[in-house]
Design a protein around this motif. Structure first.
Motif, PDB file in Angstrom:
ATOM      1  N   TYR A  46       0.973  -1.079  -0.070  1.00  0.00           N
ATOM      2  CA  TYR A  46       0.013   0.019  -0.031  1.00  0.00           C
ATOM      3  C   TYR A  46       1.059   1.192   0.052  1.00  0.00           C
ATOM      4  O   TYR A  46       1.656   1.209   1.217  1.00  0.00           O
ATOM      5  CB  TYR A  46      -0.931  -0.038   1.169  1.00  0.00           C
ATOM      6  CG  TYR A  46      -1.750   1.147   1.382  1.00  0.00           C
ATOM      7  CD1 TYR A  46      -2.437   1.696   0.206  1.00  0.00           C
ATOM      8  CD2 TYR A  46      -2.067   1.811   2.695  1.00  0.00           C
ATOM      9  CE1 TYR A  46      -3.646   2.646   0.382  1.00  0.00           C
ATOM     10  CE2 TYR A  46      -2.881   2.703   2.912  1.00  0.00           C
ATOM     11  CZ  TYR A  46      -3.452   3.189   2.027  1.00  0.00           C
ATOM     12  OH  TYR A  46      -4.828   4.199   1.935  1.00  0.00           O
ATOM     13  N   ILE A  47       0.967   1.965  -0.975  1.00  0.00           N
ATOM     14  CA  ILE A  47       1.935   3.266  -1.105  1.00  0.00           C
ATOM     15  C   ILE A  47       1.718   4.222  -0.119  1.00  0.00           C
ATOM     16  O   ILE A  47       2.678   4.700   0.422  1.00  0.00           O
ATOM     17  CB  ILE A  47       1.594   3.899  -2.476  1.00  0.00           C
ATOM     18  CG1 ILE A  47       2.539   4.940  -3.044  1.00  0.00           C
ATOM     19  CG2 ILE A  47       0.171   4.520  -2.587  1.00  0.00           C
ATOM     20  CD1 ILE A  47       4.039   4.142  -3.102  1.00  0.00           C
ATOM     21  N   VAL A  48       0.546   4.216   0.759  1.00  0.00           N
ATOM     22  CA  VAL A  48       0.349   5.527   1.501  1.00  0.00           C
ATOM     23  C   VAL A  48       1.051   4.544   2.798  1.00  0.00           C
ATOM     24  O   VAL A  48       1.792   5.577   3.599  1.00  0.00           O
ATOM     25  CB  VAL A  48      -0.991   5.704   1.883  1.00  0.00           C
ATOM     26  CG1 VAL A  48      -1.317   6.375   3.255  1.00  0.00           C
ATOM     27  CG2 VAL A  48      -1.826   6.430   0.884  1.00  0.00           C
ATOM     28  N   VAL A  53       6.344   4.862   6.043  1.00  0.00           N
ATOM     29  CA  VAL A  53       7.464   4.525   6.559  1.00  0.00           C
ATOM     30  C   VAL A  53       8.415   5.392   6.264  1.00  0.00           C
ATOM     31  O   VAL A  53       9.545   5.388   7.038  1.00  0.00           O
ATOM     32  CB  VAL A  53       7.652   2.955   5.740  1.00  0.00           C
ATOM     33  CG1 VAL A  53       8.817   2.615   5.865  1.00  0.00           C
ATOM     34  CG2 VAL A  53       6.557   1.991   6.290  1.00  0.00           C
ATOM     35  N   LEU A  54       8.543   5.906   5.202  1.00  0.00           N
ATOM     36  CA  LEU A  54       9.413   6.907   4.633  1.00  0.00           C
ATOM     37  C   LEU A  54       9.697   8.097   5.554  1.00  0.00           C
ATOM     38  O   LEU A  54      10.556   8.548   6.168  1.00  0.00           O
ATOM     39  CB  LEU A  54       9.324   7.218   3.393  1.00  0.00           C
ATOM     40  CG  LEU A  54      10.393   8.405   2.770  1.00  0.00           C
ATOM     41  CD1 LEU A  54      11.743   8.064   2.842  1.00  0.00           C
ATOM     42  CD2 LEU A  54       9.944   8.823   1.328  1.00  0.00           C
ATOM     43  N   PHE A  57      10.878   6.904   8.824  1.00  0.00           N
ATOM     44  CA  PHE A  57      12.494   6.817   9.011  1.00  0.00           C
ATOM     45  C   PHE A  57      13.207   8.263   8.944  1.00  0.00           C
ATOM     46  O   PHE A  57      14.005   8.429   9.727  1.00  0.00           O
ATOM     47  CB  PHE A  57      12.788   6.125   7.569  1.00  0.00           C
ATOM     48  CG  PHE A  57      14.295   5.957   7.459  1.00  0.00           C
ATOM     49  CD1 PHE A  57      14.973   5.061   8.055  1.00  0.00           C
ATOM     50  CD2 PHE A  57      14.799   6.775   6.442  1.00  0.00           C
ATOM     51  CE1 PHE A  57      16.196   4.824   8.039  1.00  0.00           C
ATOM     52  CE2 PHE A  57      16.230   6.738   6.653  1.00  0.00           C
ATOM     53  CZ  PHE A  57      17.187   5.562   7.019  1.00  0.00           C
ATOM     54  N   LEU A  58      12.538   9.147   8.233  1.00  0.00           N
ATOM     55  CA  LEU A  58      13.282  10.614   8.287  1.00  0.00           C
ATOM     56  C   LEU A  58      13.006  11.198   9.406  1.00  0.00           C
ATOM     57  O   LEU A  58      13.957  11.687  10.244  1.00  0.00           O
ATOM     58  CB  LEU A  58      12.501  11.501   7.130  1.00  0.00           C
ATOM     59  CG  LEU A  58      12.789  11.273   5.848  1.00  0.00           C
ATOM     60  CD1 LEU A  58      11.788  12.087   5.071  1.00  0.00           C
ATOM     61  CD2 LEU A  58      14.191  11.685   5.579  1.00  0.00           C
ATOM     62  N   THR A  59      11.923  11.003  10.173  1.00  0.00           N
ATOM     63  CA  THR A  59      11.620  11.623  11.571  1.00  0.00           C
ATOM     64  C   THR A  59      12.621  10.839  12.713  1.00  0.00           C
ATOM     65  O   THR A  59      13.244  11.604  13.617  1.00  0.00           O
ATOM     66  CB  THR A  59      10.077  11.243  12.034  1.00  0.00           C
ATOM     67  OG1 THR A  59       9.263  11.919  10.976  1.00  0.00           O
ATOM     68  CG2 THR A  59       9.827  11.994  13.370  1.00  0.00           C
ATOM     69  N   LEU A 176      -2.516  13.922   2.542  1.00  0.00           N
ATOM     70  CA  LEU A 176      -1.920  14.110   3.992  1.00  0.00           C
ATOM     71  C   LEU A 176      -0.476  13.633   3.906  1.00  0.00           C
ATOM     72  O   LEU A 176       0.513  14.346   4.388  1.00  0.00           O
ATOM     73  CB  LEU A 176      -2.771  13.549   5.102  1.00  0.00           C
ATOM     74  CG  LEU A 176      -4.326  14.004   5.337  1.00  0.00           C
ATOM     75  CD1 LEU A 176      -5.121  13.103   6.099  1.00  0.00           C
ATOM     76  CD2 LEU A 176      -4.234  15.431   5.668  1.00  0.00           C
ATOM     77  N   LEU A 177      -0.246  12.537   3.330  1.00  0.00           N
ATOM     78  CA  LEU A 177       1.000  11.923   3.234  1.00  0.00           C
ATOM     79  C   LEU A 177       2.018  12.803   2.533  1.00  0.00           C
ATOM     80  O   LEU A 177       3.194  13.296   3.061  1.00  0.00           O
ATOM     81  CB  LEU A 177       1.046  10.634   2.713  1.00  0.00           C
ATOM     82  CG  LEU A 177       2.448  10.045   2.565  1.00  0.00           C
ATOM     83  CD1 LEU A 177       3.413   9.508   3.550  1.00  0.00           C
ATOM     84  CD2 LEU A 177       2.372   8.503   1.763  1.00  0.00           C
ATOM     85  N   VAL A 178       1.712  13.262   1.352  1.00  0.00           N
ATOM     86  CA  VAL A 178       2.365  14.074   0.448  1.00  0.00           C
ATOM     87  C   VAL A 178       2.805  15.518   1.375  1.00  0.00           C
ATOM     88  O   VAL A 178       4.002  15.898   1.207  1.00  0.00           O
ATOM     89  CB  VAL A 178       1.951  14.259  -0.925  1.00  0.00           C
ATOM     90  CG1 VAL A 178       2.560  15.245  -1.689  1.00  0.00           C
ATOM     91  CG2 VAL A 178       1.763  12.881  -1.522  1.00  0.00           C
TER      92      VAL A 178
END
Length: 195
Positions: A46-48, A53-54, A57-59, A176-178
């Protein structure tokens, strides 16, 4: 302890504990990604979910980076130590919410993420609330050095995450994710490219 002498080795001790917790966080994310790569069909990607996850990871990596400023604390007290450990632990919980121990009972990551998004977003909201406290602990001059974009980033992310709890539309979730990824990435690049 009244009149305690500041000890720079305390910060090294705290950094080690933070490193262990955040290392477990990154490990959880990488293990989850590795499982998806190993068995992509069985996980119903699921892309969202992958986007969060990305973001997470950044956080986590960003937290590890900016916690260097804890060296500015002259005197460590147990409650500050406990706060920092709890703050780091929230990152692990967010990572664990993205990759559960078992997917039994779910039709894939979309089904899992949408059913558990309230928990995930709630934990990430706590991360950004605790971030205000953590930044204030490093001193008011440090807080102000981050400029108006710092509270703007945190407050907008908290708003986006709150919306994510209540809005289940798939396109809204993607939007929201973007927005969250753009906001988080821009803030990191603007504020923390060097220590």
């Amino acid at each position: 302890m009244e009149g305690a002498i500041p000890n720079p080795e305390v910060f090294t001790h705290v950094r080690v504990i933070i490193g262990i917790i955040l290392g477990l966080s990154v490990s959880r994310l990488l293990t989850g990604i590795a499982r998806i790569i190993q068995h992509p069909q069985s996980k119903n990607i699921y892309i969202v979910h992958l986007g969060w996850v990305l973001f997470t990871f950044l956080t986590v990596v960003h937290f590890w980076w900016f916690e260097f400023y804890l060296h500015q604390l002259v005197l460590w007290k147990f409650e500050v130590y406990l706060f920092v450990i709890f703050f780091a632990s929230l990152h692990f919980l967010a990572c664990a919410m993205l990759f559960p121990d078992s997917m039994e009972g779910y039709n894939g990551y979309e089904d899992y993420f949408m059913s558990r998004r309230g928990w995930f977003f709630g934990i990430v909201i706590l991360i950004f609330i605790f971030d205000f406290i953590d930044t204030a602990m490093k001193g008011i001059s440090h807080f102000h050095s981050l400029g108006p974009e710092y509270p703007f980033r945190n407050l907008v992310l908290i708003g986006l995450l709150c919306a994510g709890i209540y809005l289940s539309n798939r396109r809204v979730q993607l939007a929201l994710l973007v927005a969250a990824l753009i906001l988080q990435t821009a803030f990191i690049l603007i504020q923390f490219d060097t220590i």
